[in-house]
Design a protein around this motif. Structure first.
Motif, PDB file in Angstrom:
ATOM      1  N   GLN A  80       0.819  -1.214   0.000  1.00 38.85           N
ATOM      2  CA  GLN A  80       0.000   0.000   0.000  1.00 38.85           C
ATOM      3  C   GLN A  80       0.853   1.265   0.000  1.00 38.85           C
ATOM      4  OE1 GLN A  80      -3.329   0.000  -0.588  1.00 38.85           O
ATOM      5  NE2 GLN A  80      -2.919  -2.190  -0.861  1.00 38.85           N
ATOM      6  N   SER A  81       2.106   1.163   0.397  1.00 40.39           N
ATOM      7  CA  SER A  81       2.990   2.330   0.362  1.00 40.39           C
ATOM      8  C   SER A  81       3.322   2.735  -1.075  1.00 40.39           C
ATOM      9  CB  SER A  81       4.280   2.039   1.125  1.00 40.39           C
ATOM     10  OG  SER A  81       4.987   0.968   0.518  1.00 40.39           O
ATOM     11  N   PHE A  82       3.021   1.875  -2.040  1.00 44.96           N
ATOM     12  CA  PHE A  82       3.233   2.201  -3.455  1.00 44.96           C
ATOM     13  C   PHE A  82       2.287   3.307  -3.920  1.00 44.96           C
ATOM     14  CE2 PHE A  82       5.053  -2.066  -5.262  1.00 44.96           C
ATOM     15  CZ  PHE A  82       6.117  -1.980  -4.382  1.00 44.96           C
ATOM     16  N   VAL A  83       1.123   3.419  -3.284  1.00 40.19           N
ATOM     17  CA  VAL A  83       0.121   4.395  -3.719  1.00 40.19           C
ATOM     18  C   VAL A  83       0.702   5.799  -3.634  1.00 40.19           C
ATOM     19  CG1 VAL A  83      -2.164   5.373  -3.254  1.00 40.19           C
ATOM     20  CG2 VAL A  83      -1.799   2.903  -3.066  1.00 40.19           C
ATOM     21  N   GLY A  84       0.613   6.523  -4.742  1.00 40.03           N
ATOM     22  CA  GLY A  84       1.163   7.873  -4.826  1.00 40.03           C
ATOM     23  C   GLY A  84       2.553   7.922  -5.419  1.00 40.03           C
ATOM     24  N   GLU A  85       3.174   6.761  -5.598  1.00 42.02           N
ATOM     25  CA  GLU A  85       4.523   6.685  -6.166  1.00 42.02           C
ATOM     26  C   GLU A  85       4.444   6.406  -7.682  1.00 42.02           C
ATOM     27  OE1 GLU A  85       7.375   7.165  -4.522  1.00 42.02           O
ATOM     28  OE2 GLU A  85       6.297   7.489  -2.655  1.00 42.02           O
ATOM     29  N   PRO A  86       5.438   6.864  -8.438  1.00 39.00           N
ATOM     30  CA  PRO A  86       5.481   6.506  -9.856  1.00 39.00           C
ATOM     31  C   PRO A  86       5.752   5.005 -10.000  1.00 39.00           C
ATOM     32  CG  PRO A  86       6.958   8.341  -9.367  1.00 39.00           C
ATOM     33  CD  PRO A  86       6.478   7.799  -8.064  1.00 39.00           C
ATOM     34  N   LEU A  87       5.101   4.368 -10.946  1.00 36.65           N
ATOM     35  CA  LEU A  87       5.292   2.937 -11.156  1.00 36.65           C
ATOM     36  C   LEU A  87       6.762   2.617 -11.415  1.00 36.65           C
ATOM     37  CD1 LEU A  87       4.056   0.118 -11.479  1.00 36.65           C
ATOM     38  CD2 LEU A  87       3.745   0.635 -13.900  1.00 36.65           C
ATOM     39  N   ALA A  88       7.442   3.473 -12.149  1.00 41.64           N
ATOM     40  CA  ALA A  88       8.846   3.241 -12.490  1.00 41.64           C
ATOM     41  C   ALA A  88       9.761   3.267 -11.256  1.00 41.64           C
ATOM     42  CB  ALA A  88       9.313   4.276 -13.505  1.00 41.64           C
ATOM     43  N   ALA A  89       9.287   3.831 -10.155  1.00 41.08           N
ATOM     44  CA  ALA A  89      10.136   3.979  -8.970  1.00 41.08           C
ATOM     45  C   ALA A  89       9.968   2.853  -7.955  1.00 41.08           C
ATOM     46  CB  ALA A  89       9.836   5.317  -8.295  1.00 41.08           C
ATOM     47  N   VAL A  90       9.037   1.928  -8.187  1.00 41.13           N
ATOM     48  CA  VAL A  90       8.803   0.872  -7.197  1.00 41.13           C
ATOM     49  C   VAL A  90       9.364  -0.456  -7.690  1.00 41.13           C
ATOM     50  CG1 VAL A  90       6.747   2.005  -6.290  1.00 41.13           C
ATOM     51  CG2 VAL A  90       6.499   0.279  -8.067  1.00 41.13           C
ATOM     52  N   THR A  91       9.720  -1.305  -6.735  1.00 38.99           N
ATOM     53  CA  THR A  91      10.200  -2.645  -7.071  1.00 38.99           C
ATOM     54  C   THR A  91       9.427  -3.658  -6.250  1.00 38.99           C
ATOM     55  OG1 THR A  91      11.943  -2.525  -5.405  1.00 38.99           O
ATOM     56  CG2 THR A  91      12.530  -1.862  -7.651  1.00 38.99           C
ATOM     57  N   TYR A  92       9.269  -4.830  -6.812  1.00 42.19           N
ATOM     58  CA  TYR A  92       8.605  -5.937  -6.134  1.00 42.19           C
ATOM     59  C   TYR A  92       9.268  -7.220  -6.608  1.00 42.19           C
ATOM     60  CZ  TYR A  92       5.963  -5.182 -10.451  1.00 42.19           C
ATOM     61  OH  TYR A  92       5.618  -4.947 -11.761  1.00 42.19           O
ATOM     62  N   PRO A  93       9.103  -8.307  -5.881  1.00 36.41           N
ATOM     63  CA  PRO A  93       9.769  -9.562  -6.243  1.00 36.41           C
ATOM     64  C   PRO A  93       9.387 -10.033  -7.653  1.00 36.41           C
ATOM     65  CG  PRO A  93       8.768  -9.731  -4.067  1.00 36.41           C
ATOM     66  CD  PRO A  93       8.313  -8.440  -4.658  1.00 36.41           C
ATOM     67  N   ASP A  94      10.358 -10.630  -8.351  1.00 38.76           N
ATOM     68  CA  ASP A  94      10.120 -11.129  -9.714  1.00 38.76           C
ATOM     69  C   ASP A  94       9.042 -12.211  -9.753  1.00 38.76           C
ATOM     70  OD1 ASP A  94      11.984  -9.448 -10.880  1.00 38.76           O
ATOM     71  OD2 ASP A  94      13.619 -10.895 -10.631  1.00 38.76           O
ATOM     72  N   ASP A  95       8.926 -12.985  -8.685  1.00 36.02           N
ATOM     73  CA  ASP A  95       7.958 -14.083  -8.691  1.00 36.02           C
ATOM     74  C   ASP A  95       6.547 -13.646  -8.268  1.00 36.02           C
ATOM     75  OD1 ASP A  95       8.653 -13.619  -6.055  1.00 36.02           O
ATOM     76  OD2 ASP A  95       8.694 -15.734  -5.497  1.00 36.02           O
ATOM     77  N   LEU A  96       6.366 -12.359  -7.959  1.00 38.50           N
ATOM     78  CA  LEU A  96       5.051 -11.851  -7.593  1.00 38.50           C
ATOM     79  C   LEU A  96       4.216 -11.684  -8.860  1.00 38.50           C
ATOM     80  CD1 LEU A  96       3.313 -10.778  -5.222  1.00 38.50           C
ATOM     81  CD2 LEU A  96       4.208  -8.513  -5.748  1.00 38.50           C
TER      82      LEU A  96
END
Length: 110
Positions: free
Chosen positions: A58-74
Motif C-alpha cells: 500500500q505504500s506504493f500508492v502515490g509513487e510513480p510505477l517506475a520507482a517501485v520494485t517488487y519480487p520477480d515471482d510476484l
C-alpha cells in the motif's frame, strides 16, 4: 406553492445529485500521500492479510510505477486508465492501478 417551498424543493433535488465521499474511492481516486485510508483511520488492525499480499504494498500508492520494485515471482498486473482487462479474479494476482502519468492509485488483489 410559496417561494420558500420552491427553494426548499430545489435544494432537496440538487442535494440528491451530489455523490457521497465514499464514491470517490470507488472511482480510483487515492487518498493524499501520507494520509490513512478510511479503513486504516477507523481501525488499522482491520487490514487482514490478502491472498496476493497487497496490504504490504500500500505504500506504493502515490509513487510513480517506475520507482517501485517488487519480487520477480510476484504475479502482478498493471492497469492503466481505460485499459481493457479480463474479468477473471485471481486471488493471488496483485493489480496495480496507475493514472495517466504512471502514478500508482490503487493496489488490490484480483
Amino acid at each position: 406553492m410559496t417561494s420558500r417551498s420552491l427553494i426548499l424543493v430545489a435544494m432537496m433535488v440538487l442535494g440528491a445529485c451530489t455523490a457521497p465521499e465514499s464514491e470517490t474511492a470507488e472511482k480510483g481516486e487515492a487518498p493524499a500521500k501520507g494520509e490513512p485510508t478510511f479503513t486504516e483511520a477507523i481501525n488499522p488492525e482491520a487490514l487482514e492479510p490478502t491472498p496476493c499480499g497487497s496490504e504490504g504494498y500500500q505504500s506504493f500508492v502515490g509513487e510513480p510505477l517506475a520507482a517501485v520494485t517488487y519480487p520477480d515471482d510476484l504475479r502482478v498486473r498493471v492497469i492503466p486508465p481505460g485499459a481493457i482487462v479480463t474479468m477473471d479474479y485471481l486471488a493471488e494476482r496483485m493489480n496495480i492501478h496507475v493514472d495517466k502519468d504512471g502514478v500508482i492509485t490503487k493496489v488490490i488483489c484480483g
